[in-house]
Design a protein around this motif. Structure first.
Motif, PDB file in Angstrom:
ATOM      1  N   ALA A  85      -3.545   3.135  -0.354  1.00  7.13           N
ATOM      2  CA  ALA A  85      -4.125   2.119  -1.231  1.00  7.13           C
ATOM      3  C   ALA A  85      -3.024   1.375  -1.966  1.00  7.13           C
ATOM      4  N   SER A  86      -3.282   0.124  -2.272  1.00  9.41           N
ATOM      5  CA  SER A  86      -2.394  -0.603  -3.169  1.00  9.41           C
ATOM      6  C   SER A  86      -2.569  -0.058  -4.576  1.00  9.41           C
ATOM      7  N   LEU A  87      -1.593  -0.276  -5.416  1.00  6.15           N
ATOM      8  CA  LEU A  87      -1.680   0.177  -6.802  1.00  6.15           C
ATOM      9  C   LEU A  87      -2.903  -0.408  -7.491  1.00  6.15           C
ATOM     10  N   LEU A 107     -16.489  -2.195  -5.174  1.00 10.54           N
ATOM     11  CA  LEU A 107     -15.560  -2.619  -6.217  1.00 10.54           C
ATOM     12  C   LEU A 107     -15.544  -4.132  -6.343  1.00 10.54           C
ATOM     13  N   SER A 108     -14.639  -4.630  -7.158  1.00 12.71           N
ATOM     14  CA  SER A 108     -14.565  -6.055  -7.467  1.00 12.71           C
ATOM     15  C   SER A 108     -14.544  -6.909  -6.204  1.00 12.71           C
ATOM     16  N   SER A 109     -15.256  -8.022  -6.266  1.00 21.72           N
ATOM     17  CA  SER A 109     -15.268  -8.954  -5.137  1.00 21.72           C
ATOM     18  C   SER A 109     -13.955  -9.722  -5.035  1.00 21.72           C
ATOM     19  N   ASP A 110     -13.127  -9.640  -6.079  1.00 21.43           N
ATOM     20  CA  ASP A 110     -11.800 -10.247  -6.037  1.00 21.43           C
ATOM     21  C   ASP A 110     -10.894  -9.343  -5.214  1.00 21.43           C
ATOM     22  N   THR A 111     -10.624  -9.726  -3.984  1.00 23.85           N
ATOM     23  CA  THR A 111      -9.911  -8.845  -3.057  1.00 23.85           C
ATOM     24  C   THR A 111      -8.399  -9.041  -3.087  1.00 23.85           C
ATOM     25  N   ALA A 112      -7.907  -9.971  -3.898  1.00 27.17           N
ATOM     26  CA  ALA A 112      -6.462 -10.192  -3.958  1.00 27.17           C
ATOM     27  C   ALA A 112      -5.764  -8.918  -4.433  1.00 27.17           C
ATOM     28  N   GLY A 113      -4.819  -8.443  -3.650  1.00 28.19           N
ATOM     29  CA  GLY A 113      -4.073  -7.242  -4.013  1.00 28.19           C
ATOM     30  C   GLY A 113      -4.819  -5.947  -3.808  1.00 28.19           C
ATOM     31  N   MET A 114      -6.032  -6.023  -3.235  1.00 24.88           N
ATOM     32  CA  MET A 114      -6.859  -4.820  -3.045  1.00 24.88           C
ATOM     33  C   MET A 114      -6.761  -4.360  -1.591  1.00 24.88           C
ATOM     34  N   ALA A 140       0.842  -1.204   0.000  1.00 28.11           N
ATOM     35  CA  ALA A 140       0.000   0.000   0.000  1.00 28.11           C
ATOM     36  C   ALA A 140       0.874   1.250   0.000  1.00 28.11           C
ATOM     37  N   TRP A 141       0.381   2.295  -0.673  1.00 29.08           N
ATOM     38  CA  TRP A 141       1.056   3.580  -0.773  1.00 29.08           C
ATOM     39  C   TRP A 141       0.099   4.676  -0.289  1.00 29.08           C
ATOM     40  N   PRO A 169       0.328   3.488   5.973  1.00 28.32           N
ATOM     41  CA  PRO A 169       0.265   2.020   5.979  1.00 28.32           C
ATOM     42  C   PRO A 169       0.959   1.479   7.220  1.00 28.32           C
ATOM     43  N   GLN A 170       0.362   0.484   7.833  1.00 25.86           N
ATOM     44  CA  GLN A 170       0.903  -0.054   9.083  1.00 25.86           C
ATOM     45  C   GLN A 170       1.881  -1.196   8.869  1.00 25.86           C
ATOM     46  N   ALA A 171       2.100  -1.570   7.625  1.00 29.54           N
ATOM     47  CA  ALA A 171       3.081  -2.599   7.299  1.00 29.54           C
ATOM     48  C   ALA A 171       3.594  -2.324   5.898  1.00 29.54           C
ATOM     49  N   GLY A 172       4.763  -2.849   5.601  1.00 30.81           N
ATOM     50  CA  GLY A 172       5.305  -2.699   4.258  1.00 30.81           C
ATOM     51  C   GLY A 172       6.086  -1.407   4.092  1.00 30.81           C
ATOM     52  N   ILE A 173       5.670  -0.595   3.140  1.00 30.70           N
ATOM     53  CA  ILE A 173       6.408   0.613   2.786  1.00 30.70           C
ATOM     54  C   ILE A 173       6.206   1.710   3.835  1.00 30.70           C
TER      55      ILE A 173
END
Length: 392
Positions: free
Chosen positions: A278-280, A224-231, A83-84, A238-242
């Motif tokens: 948000a993620s890209l 939005l899309s029900s496909d939550t992978a990468g969403m 997430a950015w 962001p609390q983790a990652g970048i």
């Protein structure tokens, strides 16, 4: 008439086939473009800690490229689903949220400040009586800017964020506009006030307490899309990652990570103006909805409202509801915005002529960051302009 209908059907089928062929040609040519190499080169040339970019087409196909480190010196590489922080790109989403309330009959366009805060109409200075929700979203309300003193005091405020936004709103609206209404001046406060109005509308209309953050989740992100992978969507850093990075004197000198605490972002009361991350993929999928003719989240009439320069009668109107409106002989009319909390930079472009969304993010802000983003953007657009000319 039957003969005419039959010919019309043949023409429509032929048109559909041609469009499909053009799409296939464009997709094939797009495969020649190496987004990863473009992002790598820009990041390395301008010494950016971490960068990410996504190109998404109206048909939902996309390419993601990430480069560099999550945290300077960590050796921990940026990941495609990280997430950015997107800063002021939040603004268009707050305007979209209000549009969703209009669609549900809970709000209306053209609502004045007293309309938006009916319980406090007697407290609001009469000079605000003609200022509308559109004026707030288009930065033409005459509001003063939020001061450094406001930022310091609001960080110490322990009241619920909904109360903080309402108190901030009333503090400004009890006084007349600080500047001439109708003139454009970019202003975060207008979106804080709009967010507070949304909270009041929903709390009264739904019979339960709402904060802007909950409303965004319910009325926008969940659609939005029900496909939550990468969403990934969230509020604040962001609390983790970048992690974002801060340099000395607004430059890349002595660049250091800012962590994940309160000091890693603007105060949460500023949320409707710019605290989303948000993620890209999530950011691009939401942006793509503006390109779709059959979007249920952003129907055509909603898109037209949100993208219409305001006020329409003004010759200098090049800002709509959270979107800059750009007109180019090369790229046609396109829509853009940038967001930064001084520790991240996010650029989004939607190009209807190309059925294309381009988003470029970095986890630091300096002149070098702007240059790196410009390098990627120009390379991407030059490539797709070449595809267009070959397909014409």
């Amino acid at each position: 008439m039957p003969h005419y209908n039959g010919m019309l059907k043949v023409v429509r089928n032929f048109t559909a086939i041609c469009l499909s062929l053009f799409a296939l040609v464009g997709a094939a040519l797009a495969q020649d473009f190496d987004l990863q190499a473009t992002v790598d080169e820009a990041r390395e040339e301008h010494s950016i800690v971490g960068m990410g970019a996504i190109i998404m087409h109206a048909d939902g196909t996309y390419t993601i490229a990430v480069s560099g480190e999550r945290v300077r010196g960590s050796g921990d590489p940026v990941q495609p689903d990280d997430a950015w922080h997107i800063g002021s790109n939040t603004k268009s989403m707050t305007a979209l949220l209000y549009a969703r309330l209009v669609e549900d009959g809970l709000a209306s366009w053209g609502a004045t400040i007293p309309d938006l805060f009916p319980d406090f109409a007697d407290e609001i200075d009469s000079a605000w009586s003609e200022i509308t929700i559109e004026d707030l979203f288009a930065h033409r309300s005459g509001l003063a800017q939020l001061s450094g003193g406001w930022f310091r005091s609001i960080r110490r405020d322990t009241k619920p964020v909904q109360e903080q936004r309402l108190e901030t709103t009333l503090d400004f609206l009890r006084k007349p506009p600080a500047k001439a209404a109708g003139e454009y001046e970019y202003n975060n406060l207008g979106y804080v006030i709009a967010g507070s109005a949304i909270e009041g509308i929903l709390t009264k209309g739904m019979g339960e307490s709402f904060v802007w953050e909950n409303a965004m989740e319910r009325y926008v992100f969940s659609q939005l899309s029900s496909d939550t992978a990468g969403m990934t969507w969230g509020f604040g850093p962001p609390q983790a990652g970048i992690q974002g990075h801060r340099g000395a004197l607004g430059s890349s000198l002595f660049l250091s990570p800012v962590g994940t605490g309160d000091s890693a972002d603007n105060p949460s009361a500023l949320g409707p103006a710019g605290t989303l991350h948000a993620s890209l993929l999530a950011h691009a999928r939401l942006s793509r909805e503006y390109l779709l003719e059959d979007s249920t989240l952003i129907p055509i009439h909603v898109r037209q409202k949100l993208w219409a320069p305001y006020p329409a009668i003004s010759s200098d109107s090049d800002y709509a509801m959270g979107w800059g409106v750009r007109r180019s002989d090369t790229y046609g009319t396109y829509y853009s915005h940038s967001g930064s909390n001084t520790m991240w930079l996010s650029d989004v472009r939607i190009l209807p002529e190309y059925d294309l969304v381009v988003i470029i993010n970095s986890n630091q802000v300096s002149d070098k960051t702007f240059a790196a983003h410009q390098d990627v953007l120009v390379t991407v657009l030059d490539h797709y302009r070449g595809i267009s000319s070959k397909s014409d």
